[in-house]
Design an enzyme around this catalytic site. Structure first.
Site, short mmCIF file in Angstrom:
data_model
loop_
_atom_site.label_atom_id
_atom_site.label_comp_id
_atom_site.label_asym_id
_atom_site.label_seq_id
_atom_site.Cartn_x
_atom_site.Cartn_y
_atom_site.Cartn_z
N ARG A 1 0.65 0.05 8.20
CA ARG A 1 -0.44 0.99 8.47
C ARG A 1 -1.17 0.67 9.77
NH1 ARG A 1 -3.01 -0.04 2.75
NH2 ARG A 1 -2.46 -2.05 3.61
N LYS B 1 -2.08 -10.66 -11.03
CA LYS B 1 -2.83 -9.80 -10.10
C LYS B 1 -3.89 -8.93 -10.81
CE LYS B 1 -0.84 -8.95 -5.64
NZ LYS B 1 -0.46 -7.88 -4.70
N SER C 1 -4.15 1.48 -2.17
CA SER C 1 -4.41 1.63 -3.61
C SER C 1 -5.83 1.16 -3.93
CB SER C 1 -3.40 0.79 -4.41
OG SER C 1 -2.09 1.24 -4.17
O1 PNS Z 1 2.19 -3.92 -2.58
P1 PNS Z 1 2.08 -5.38 -2.28
O2 PNS Z 1 1.17 -6.05 -3.30
O3 PNS Z 1 1.65 -5.65 -0.86
O4 PNS Z 1 3.56 -5.99 -2.47
C1 PNS Z 1 3.79 -7.38 -2.32
C2 PNS Z 1 5.21 -7.76 -2.80
C3 PNS Z 1 5.45 -7.28 -4.21
C4 PNS Z 1 6.22 -7.13 -1.90
C5 PNS Z 1 5.32 -9.32 -2.71
O5 PNS Z 1 4.21 -9.90 -3.34
C6 PNS Z 1 6.59 -9.86 -3.35
O6 PNS Z 1 7.67 -9.63 -2.87
N1 PNS Z 1 6.45 -10.62 -4.46
C7 PNS Z 1 7.56 -11.16 -5.22
C8 PNS Z 1 7.60 -12.68 -5.14
C9 PNS Z 1 8.25 -13.13 -3.83
O7 PNS Z 1 9.41 -12.89 -3.59
N2 PNS Z 1 7.48 -13.83 -2.99
C10 PNS Z 1 7.98 -14.32 -1.70
C11 PNS Z 1 7.74 -13.33 -0.57
S1 PNS Z 1 6.02 -13.19 -0.21
#
Ligand code: PNS
Length: 160
Positions: free
Chosen positions: A90, A41, A128
């Site tokens: 949100r 990211k 963010s």
């Molecule tokens: O703050 P964000 O970037 O919207 O959070 C996204 C997050 C971290 C919750 C999501 O990308 C995540 O859970 N990633 C871990 C990998 C995973 O489990 N992916 C499958 C579900 S999308």
């Protein structure tokens, strides 16, 4: 013990995130704020920096833990013996992505539920990315993020 996990990138943590953390901590015995450790990211702050920020801003909340994860969220949650994912909503624009995530997580593990909390209207526009965009132009972000983040952003952009 009723444990919930609040996962996210937190790059950086905003007042909107903090509002969700404080409210979530009132509902669960333990709230684990879990920072995604995902090098893909290209984050502004390292995972260690983001964890440190979260530790500082949640210092006064007794039942909050800060952690990071780099595996599938549902696997992380199971390892933590939690059953609930907390996410803030949100606006309608968040809904589609959140629905997709909640649905896939539930499909991957049907014991896990996602609980949504409506963001305080005061922070409905806040993200963010918006904070970083504003800070890039040296405009004030003091109403948007905790002081520790304001200082960290100032240092980051001064170095850049
Ligand atoms: O703050 P964000 O970037 O919207 O959070 C996204 C997050 C971290 C919750 C999501 O990308 C995540 O859970 N990633 C871990 C990998 C995973 O489990 N992916 C499958 C579900 S999308």
């Amino acid at each position: 013990m009723n444990i919930a996990v609040y996962p996210g990138s937190f790059d950086p943590v905003t007042n909107g995130h903090l509002d969700i953390i404080m409210r979530g901590a009132k509902v669960f015995d333990l709230l684990i704020v879990a920072v995604l450790n995902n090098s893909g990211k290209n984050p502004m702050f390292t995972v260690e920096e983001r964890k440190q920020h979260l530790i500082e801003v949640t210092r006064n909340i007794g039942n909050v833990e800060v952690d990071s994860f780099n595996n599938l969220l549902v696997d992380y949650i199971q390892a933590k013996q939690a059953r609930v994912i907390i996410r803030g909503l949100r606006a309608i624009s968040d809904f589609e992505y959140e629905l997709q995530m909640a649905s896939i997580n539930h499909k991957l593990s049907e014991n896990i539920e996602t609980f949504f909390m409506m963001t305080n209207p005061q922070y409905s526009y806040l993200s963010s990315s918006i904070v970083k965009e504003i800070a890039k132009y040296q405009a004030p972000v003091s109403d948007l993020v905790p002081k520790v983040i304001e200082d960290a952003l100032r240092i980051k952009y001064a170095v850049k």
